[in-house]
Scaffold this motif. Structure first.
Motif, PDB file in Angstrom:
ATOM      1  N   HIS A   1       0.845  -1.210   0.000  1.00 42.94           N
ATOM      2  CA  HIS A   1       0.000   0.000   0.000  1.00 42.94           C
ATOM      3  C   HIS A   1       0.876   1.254   0.000  1.00 42.94           C
ATOM      4  CE1 HIS A   1      -3.917  -1.875   0.247  1.00 42.94           C
ATOM      5  NE2 HIS A   1      -3.436  -2.719   1.157  1.00 42.94           N
ATOM      6  N   VAL A   2       2.001   1.155   0.688  1.00 36.04           N
ATOM      7  CA  VAL A   2       2.922   2.291   0.724  1.00 36.04           C
ATOM      8  C   VAL A   2       3.547   2.489  -0.665  1.00 36.04           C
ATOM      9  CG1 VAL A   2       5.088   3.120   1.727  1.00 36.04           C
ATOM     10  CG2 VAL A   2       3.367   2.056   3.193  1.00 36.04           C
ATOM     11  N   GLN A   3       3.899   1.390  -1.307  1.00 29.57           N
ATOM     12  CA  GLN A   3       4.443   1.490  -2.677  1.00 29.57           C
ATOM     13  C   GLN A   3       3.421   2.158  -3.601  1.00 29.57           C
ATOM     14  OE1 GLN A   3       5.349  -2.498  -3.941  1.00 29.57           O
ATOM     15  NE2 GLN A   3       7.098  -2.730  -2.560  1.00 29.57           N
ATOM     16  N   GLN A   4       2.165   1.751  -3.455  1.00 27.83           N
ATOM     17  CA  GLN A   4       1.116   2.334  -4.322  1.00 27.83           C
ATOM     18  C   GLN A   4       0.962   3.830  -4.070  1.00 27.83           C
ATOM     19  OE1 GLN A   4      -2.016  -0.894  -5.773  1.00 27.83           O
ATOM     20  NE2 GLN A   4      -2.663   0.116  -3.932  1.00 27.83           N
ATOM     21  N   LEU A   5       1.027   4.192  -2.791  1.00 32.63           N
ATOM     22  CA  LEU A   5       0.898   5.618  -2.458  1.00 32.63           C
ATOM     23  C   LEU A   5       2.021   6.407  -3.134  1.00 32.63           C
ATOM     24  CD1 LEU A   5      -0.181   8.075  -0.915  1.00 32.63           C
ATOM     25  CD2 LEU A   5       1.142   7.346   1.074  1.00 32.63           C
ATOM     26  N   ALA A   6       3.247   5.898  -3.009  1.00 33.01           N
ATOM     27  CA  ALA A   6       4.380   6.611  -3.625  1.00 33.01           C
ATOM     28  C   ALA A   6       4.196   6.693  -5.140  1.00 33.01           C
ATOM     29  CB  ALA A   6       5.687   5.898  -3.269  1.00 33.01           C
ATOM     30  N   ALA A   7       3.754   5.581  -5.754  1.00 30.80           N
ATOM     31  CA  ALA A   7       3.586   5.569  -7.207  1.00 30.80           C
ATOM     32  C   ALA A   7       2.527   6.583  -7.634  1.00 30.80           C
ATOM     33  CB  ALA A   7       3.199   4.165  -7.666  1.00 30.80           C
TER      34      ALA A   7
ATOM     35  N   LEU B   1       1.579   9.302  -5.964  1.00 27.25           N
ATOM     36  CA  LEU B   1       2.092  10.666  -5.752  1.00 27.25           C
ATOM     37  C   LEU B   1       2.927  11.082  -6.964  1.00 27.25           C
ATOM     38  CD1 LEU B   1       3.122  10.442  -1.971  1.00 27.25           C
ATOM     39  CD2 LEU B   1       1.342  11.931  -2.923  1.00 27.25           C
ATOM     40  N   VAL B   2       3.746  10.146  -7.455  1.00 24.95           N
ATOM     41  CA  VAL B   2       4.568  10.459  -8.634  1.00 24.95           C
ATOM     42  C   VAL B   2       3.656  10.754  -9.828  1.00 24.95           C
ATOM     43  CG1 VAL B   2       6.239   9.526 -10.284  1.00 24.95           C
ATOM     44  CG2 VAL B   2       6.548   9.109  -7.838  1.00 24.95           C
ATOM     45  N   ARG B   3       2.642   9.904 -10.024  1.00 24.23           N
ATOM     46  CA  ARG B   3       1.748  10.094 -11.177  1.00 24.23           C
ATOM     47  C   ARG B   3       0.998  11.424 -11.072  1.00 24.23           C
ATOM     48  NH1 ARG B   3       0.460   5.615 -14.322  1.00 24.23           N
ATOM     49  NH2 ARG B   3      -0.146   7.251 -15.783  1.00 24.23           N
ATOM     50  N   LYS B   4       0.712  11.854  -9.852  1.00 23.65           N
ATOM     51  CA  LYS B   4      -0.019  13.125  -9.666  1.00 23.65           C
ATOM     52  C   LYS B   4       0.944  14.309  -9.583  1.00 23.65           C
ATOM     53  CE  LYS B   4      -4.140  11.186  -8.951  1.00 23.65           C
ATOM     54  NZ  LYS B   4      -5.193  11.303  -9.953  1.00 23.65           N
ATOM     55  N   LYS B   5       2.218  14.036  -9.806  1.00 26.25           N
ATOM     56  CA  LYS B   5       3.248  15.094  -9.818  1.00 26.25           C
ATOM     57  C   LYS B   5       3.376  15.820  -8.471  1.00 26.25           C
ATOM     58  CE  LYS B   5       3.192  15.981 -14.766  1.00 26.25           C
ATOM     59  NZ  LYS B   5       2.405  14.810 -15.150  1.00 26.25           N
ATOM     60  N   ILE B   6       3.211  15.068  -7.406  1.00 26.23           N
ATOM     61  CA  ILE B   6       3.409  15.637  -6.064  1.00 26.23           C
ATOM     62  C   ILE B   6       4.770  15.143  -5.586  1.00 26.23           C
ATOM     63  CG2 ILE B   6       2.531  15.746  -3.699  1.00 26.23           C
ATOM     64  CD1 ILE B   6      -0.263  15.124  -4.835  1.00 26.23           C
ATOM     65  N   SER B   7       5.732  16.041  -5.471  1.00 29.88           N
ATOM     66  CA  SER B   7       7.091  15.550  -5.215  1.00 29.88           C
ATOM     67  C   SER B   7       7.745  16.146  -3.967  1.00 29.88           C
ATOM     68  CB  SER B   7       7.978  15.842  -6.431  1.00 29.88           C
ATOM     69  OG  SER B   7       7.979  17.219  -6.669  1.00 29.88           O
TER      70      SER B   7
ATOM     71  N   GLY C   1      -7.323   0.222  -1.983  1.00 29.75           N
ATOM     72  CA  GLY C   1      -6.355   1.220  -1.500  1.00 29.75           C
ATOM     73  C   GLY C   1      -6.039   2.246  -2.580  1.00 29.75           C
ATOM     74  N   ALA C   2      -5.851   1.766  -3.816  1.00 27.54           N
ATOM     75  CA  ALA C   2      -5.531   2.689  -4.916  1.00 27.54           C
ATOM     76  C   ALA C   2      -6.694   3.644  -5.175  1.00 27.54           C
ATOM     77  CB  ALA C   2      -5.194   1.894  -6.181  1.00 27.54           C
ATOM     78  N   CYS C   3      -7.938   3.115  -5.073  1.00 27.31           N
ATOM     79  CA  CYS C   3      -9.116   3.985  -5.266  1.00 27.31           C
ATOM     80  C   CYS C   3      -9.123   5.103  -4.216  1.00 27.31           C
ATOM     81  CB  CYS C   3     -10.410   3.196  -5.111  1.00 27.31           C
ATOM     82  SG  CYS C   3     -10.778   2.185  -6.519  1.00 27.31           S
ATOM     83  N   LEU C   4      -8.878   4.706  -2.966  1.00 25.36           N
ATOM     84  CA  LEU C   4      -8.902   5.694  -1.879  1.00 25.36           C
ATOM     85  C   LEU C   4      -7.827   6.767  -2.096  1.00 25.36           C
ATOM     86  CD1 LEU C   4      -9.298   3.237   1.147  1.00 25.36           C
ATOM     87  CD2 LEU C   4     -11.007   4.905   0.377  1.00 25.36           C
ATOM     88  N   ILE C   5      -6.644   6.308  -2.493  1.00 25.28           N
ATOM     89  CA  ILE C   5      -5.544   7.269  -2.669  1.00 25.28           C
ATOM     90  C   ILE C   5      -5.837   8.206  -3.848  1.00 25.28           C
ATOM     91  CG2 ILE C   5      -3.077   7.534  -3.138  1.00 25.28           C
ATOM     92  CD1 ILE C   5      -2.697   4.686  -1.927  1.00 25.28           C
ATOM     93  N   ASN C   6      -6.318   7.651  -4.962  1.00 28.81           N
ATOM     94  CA  ASN C   6      -6.659   8.489  -6.117  1.00 28.81           C
ATOM     95  C   ASN C   6      -7.666   9.563  -5.736  1.00 28.81           C
ATOM     96  OD1 ASN C   6      -5.606   7.861  -8.925  1.00 28.81           O
ATOM     97  ND2 ASN C   6      -5.999   5.795  -8.150  1.00 28.81           N
ATOM     98  N   ASP C   7      -8.691   9.131  -5.030  1.00 27.84           N
ATOM     99  CA  ASP C   7      -9.775  10.041  -4.659  1.00 27.84           C
ATOM    100  C   ASP C   7      -9.227  11.194  -3.810  1.00 27.84           C
ATOM    101  OD1 ASP C   7     -12.178  11.137  -4.113  1.00 27.84           O
ATOM    102  OD2 ASP C   7     -12.966   9.512  -2.883  1.00 27.84           O
ATOM    103  N   ILE C   8      -8.441  10.823  -2.823  1.00 26.52           N
ATOM    104  CA  ILE C   8      -7.982  11.831  -1.867  1.00 26.52           C
ATOM    105  C   ILE C   8      -6.940  12.765  -2.508  1.00 26.52           C
ATOM    106  CG2 ILE C   8      -5.989  10.806  -0.635  1.00 26.52           C
ATOM    107  CD1 ILE C   8      -7.836  11.245   1.911  1.00 26.52           C
TER     108      ILE C   8
ATOM    109  N   PRO D   1       5.519   0.364  -8.200  1.00 28.64           N
ATOM    110  CA  PRO D   1       4.637  -0.472  -9.029  1.00 28.64           C
ATOM    111  C   PRO D   1       3.801   0.347 -10.010  1.00 28.64           C
ATOM    112  CG  PRO D   1       3.704  -0.142  -6.851  1.00 28.64           C
ATOM    113  CD  PRO D   1       5.044   0.503  -6.822  1.00 28.64           C
ATOM    114  N   ASP D   2       3.326  -0.358 -11.035  1.00 25.07           N
ATOM    115  CA  ASP D   2       2.315   0.230 -11.920  1.00 25.07           C
ATOM    116  C   ASP D   2       1.028   0.251 -11.123  1.00 25.07           C
ATOM    117  OD1 ASP D   2       3.058   1.065 -14.303  1.00 25.07           O
ATOM    118  OD2 ASP D   2       2.687  -0.826 -15.378  1.00 25.07           O
ATOM    119  N   VAL D   3       0.346   1.354 -11.109  1.00 19.21           N
ATOM    120  CA  VAL D   3      -0.833   1.398 -10.244  1.00 19.21           C
ATOM    121  C   VAL D   3      -1.991   2.064 -10.970  1.00 19.21           C
ATOM    122  CG1 VAL D   3      -0.039   3.513  -9.130  1.00 19.21           C
ATOM    123  CG2 VAL D   3      -1.600   2.035  -7.907  1.00 19.21           C
ATOM    124  N   LYS D   4      -3.179   1.616 -10.588  1.00 18.18           N
ATOM    125  CA  LYS D   4      -4.405   2.170 -11.184  1.00 18.18           C
ATOM    126  C   LYS D   4      -4.445   3.684 -10.961  1.00 18.18           C
ATOM    127  CE  LYS D   4      -9.279   2.131  -9.848  1.00 18.18           C
ATOM    128  NZ  LYS D   4      -9.931   1.971 -11.144  1.00 18.18           N
ATOM    129  N   LEU D   5      -4.553   4.439 -12.055  1.00 18.46           N
ATOM    130  CA  LEU D   5      -4.584   5.899 -11.950  1.00 18.46           C
ATOM    131  C   LEU D   5      -5.978   6.406 -12.327  1.00 18.46           C
ATOM    132  CD1 LEU D   5      -2.986   8.666 -11.777  1.00 18.46           C
ATOM    133  CD2 LEU D   5      -2.711   8.457 -14.249  1.00 18.46           C
TER     134      LEU D   5
END
Ligand SMILES: Cc1ncc(C[n+]2csc(CCOP(=O)(O)OP(=O)(O)O)c2C)c(N)n1
Length: 576
Positions: free
Chosen positions: A8-14, A16-22, A146-153, A184-188
């Motif tokens: 879940h932590v890996q997905q969060l980091a991935a 954040l990168v996809r959303k350009k939050i660095s 988890g990916a859905c929750l992170i995307n939403d937030i 990881p590749d993660v649902k965006l």
């Protein structure tokens, strides 16, 4: 890259990168080890480390304001997470995007005498835009969830109406297993932002209100620079005869013909006899807080017929108890559209009344300044005279910000302050965070209680040579002497209670703190020593962060502050 094995932590980091939050601020801990391993180890984030979570929260807020982008804030479990709360509240009331990530124990260990463990779910519930808790299981379904929750937030954090969001992550041991692997590749889930505009009906309705109003007042609350907004506002005011009242923290750069930049002076001059002259028919507001209490008191008594609040988030801010419409759109778009509608030519009398009054009050201000003794009032004026153009000024809460808004603006200066909640607990940390993102001179001006409260804000590696603190040390919370109910009543009834419990008098000095945290130290206690110190402080060759401590006398400050408004008011009564 070395990252945690926690998926879940890996997905969060991935994501954040996809959303350009660095931008990331990490606070040391063990439970948040998986987050630290991943965010610091993957090489895709700009990580800063700050130990004190209260300070880290405000520091992150400063970065988010400077970059106008979300900043990730990471801590361990327990009181570490609670210490983020003040900055989260400030971010909430200023619409600043912070992505707060707290590590937690699994739910079954909460309240079971586990160490460093408190109830963290919904910890910031009263001042957070959105919260979620990631699953602990790593099945495909739970990873999808988890990916859905992170995307939403994260989409909320980067929306047009941003704010702080909270992701609580329960983590089981082992906490420090790492793996050499890419994120990881993660649902965006992407987000399309719509540009909201008024349709023809809404425009015709607005034009009708404007045409019916002879006196239009626009209040520009705390905002950041926005050239499109300034252009639109200038033409709106020119077309309608509106006056724009904007304090320094409004950060507006608009034509001085229609802009009143020292509304507190105008309000201070208004008496019962001429109060109606300034009462608007139509009030339009945007931005966040106004410092001036007088303007709130005045408009609550002399209400406009109509009040339109323009706010991208559609907030119902009925500050003056007269709200009639909320326009849920960006202020720049609103005024661009308004500038284009057919509007009858205004006489311009209303704007002239404000501007004339501001001019007269400014003359009184100037002659008063030349007469009065060395005090916080003269110190603040001297400092603002010396502040370089095209620099950043951070205003501490309490009397500093109140003195500052009485003074003229400074070309090219960006004005900042924690006015979302007006706390005195994070001014240093916020300013240091902001200053760490640019090379302009950043001056923080604040009182002694505010300085000592947040002196831990200097305890980090990010203090640059562009950072200047001017601490006005009057030996306590001088603001409380300005409040009639406190100083007048309590002071008269029990001077000792006033001195110890409100003023909180002390004899602390900042020299030792400056040296502990590697700042150069200057001091002043008179007009001439202040002038010399300011010259040194702003010497272009200065290559270290510097603290200037100015000592003033509290009773003199109180007398001088109160005297100004007596002068301004009397001048009106005498000329009426
Ligand atoms: C976190 C927090 N605690 C308490 C207050 C209440 N408060 C407002 S102003 C003030 C005194 C500030 O004193 P100082 O920074 O020395 O400034 P001065 O009044 O002398 O200008 C206090 C305690 C607050 N605003 N925020």
């Amino acid at each position: 890259m070395m990252i945690s094995t926690k998926k879940h932590v890996q997905q969060l980091a991935a994501l954040l990168v996809r959303k350009k939050i660095s931008d990331v601020v990490l606070c040391p801990g063990s439970r948040n080890g998986p987050l630290i391993h991943t965010l610091a180890g993957c090489g895709q984030f700009d990580c800063r480390v700050i130990v004190d979570e209260r300070s880290a929260g405000y520091f992150a807020l400063g970065i988010a304001v400077a970059k106008n982008q979300p900043v990730v804030l990471v801590c361990s479990s327990g009181t570490a997470a609670v210490n983020f709360a003040p900055a989260v509240a400030e971010a909430f009331y200023q619409n600043i995007p912070l992505v707060v990530v707290t590590a937690d124990r699994p739910a079954y260990w909460i309240d079971q005498l586990e160490n460093q463990c408190i109830r963290q779910t919904d910890l910031y519930r009263n001042f957070i835009r959105q919260s979620c808790e990631l699953p602990i299981e790593e099945s495909d379904t739970q990873l999808w969830s988890g990916a859905c929750l992170i995307n939403d937030i994260l989409n909320t954090a980067v929306s047009d109406s941003p704010g702080p969001v909270h992701i609580n992550i329960p983590l089981e041991e082992p906490l420090h297993q790492t793996v050499e692997a890419p994120l990881p590749d993660v649902k965006l889930v992407e987000q399309t932002r719509a540009r909201i505009t008024l349709d023809e009906n809404a425009l015709a309705g607005a034009a009708e209100h404007i045409n019916r109003a002879d006196k239009i007042l626009v209040l520009a609350g705390q905002s950041s620079a926005d050239a499109d907004l300034d252009r639109a506002l200038t033409s709106f005011a020119a077309n309608t005869g509106a006056v724009v009242a904007a304090e320094h923290l409004g950060n507006r750069q608009i034509s001085s013909d229609c802009c009143c930049t020292r509304p507190e002076l105008v309000l201070g001059s208004i008496s019962k006899a001429d109060a109606a002259v300034f009462q608007p028919d139509l009030l339009i507001t945007f931005g966040r807080h106004f410092v001036s209490k007088r303007i709130r008191q005045y408009l609550r008594e002399y209400k406009p017929d109509r009040h339109i609040h323009v706010d991208a988030g559609g907030g119902h801010m009925d500050t003056y108890q007269a709200l009639t419409r909320v326009c849920a759109m960006a202020p720049a778009r609103f005024f661009e559209q308004m500038a284009g509608v057919q509007i009858k030519k205004s006489s311009g009398d209303y704007a002239r009344a404000w501007k004339d009054r501001e001019k007269t009050a400014a003359q009184i201000f100037k002659s008063y300044l030349d007469q009065v003794p060395f005090s916080d009032f003269t110190v603040c004026a001297d400092i603002l005279n010396a502040v370089p153009q095209d620099s950043i000024v951070h205003l501490g809460n309490s009397s500093t910000v109140r003195y500052a808004v009485l003074n003229p603006g400074i070309p090219g200066v960006t004005w900042l302050g924690n006015r979302g909640t007006s706390g005195i607990d994070g001014s240093v940390s916020t300013a240091v965070g902001y200053a760490s993102c640019n090379s302009k001179i950043n001056t923080l001006i604040l009182g002694d209680l505010s300085f000592f409260y947040d002196s831990n804000g200097l305890w980090n590696k990010y203090l640059g040579a562009n950072f200047r603190v001017i601490l006005i040390n009057n030996g306590g919370g001088n603001i409380f002497s300005f409040v009639e109910d406190i100083a007048g009543r309590t002071g008269a009834a029990n001077q000792q209670v006033f001195e110890t419990c409100f003023f909180a008098g002390h004899t602390a000095k900042a020299r030792g703190i400056a040296s502990a945290f590697g700042l150069d130290y200057l001091q002043a206690d008179s007009g001439s020593s202040l002038d010399k110190a300011l010259e040194k402080l702003y010497n272009p060759d200065r290559s270290v962060p510097t603290l200037l401590e100015v000592f003033t006398d509290a009773p003199t400050n109180t007398q001088v502050f109160k005297g100004l408004f007596i002068k301004i008011k009397n001048a009106r009564t005498n000329s009426a």
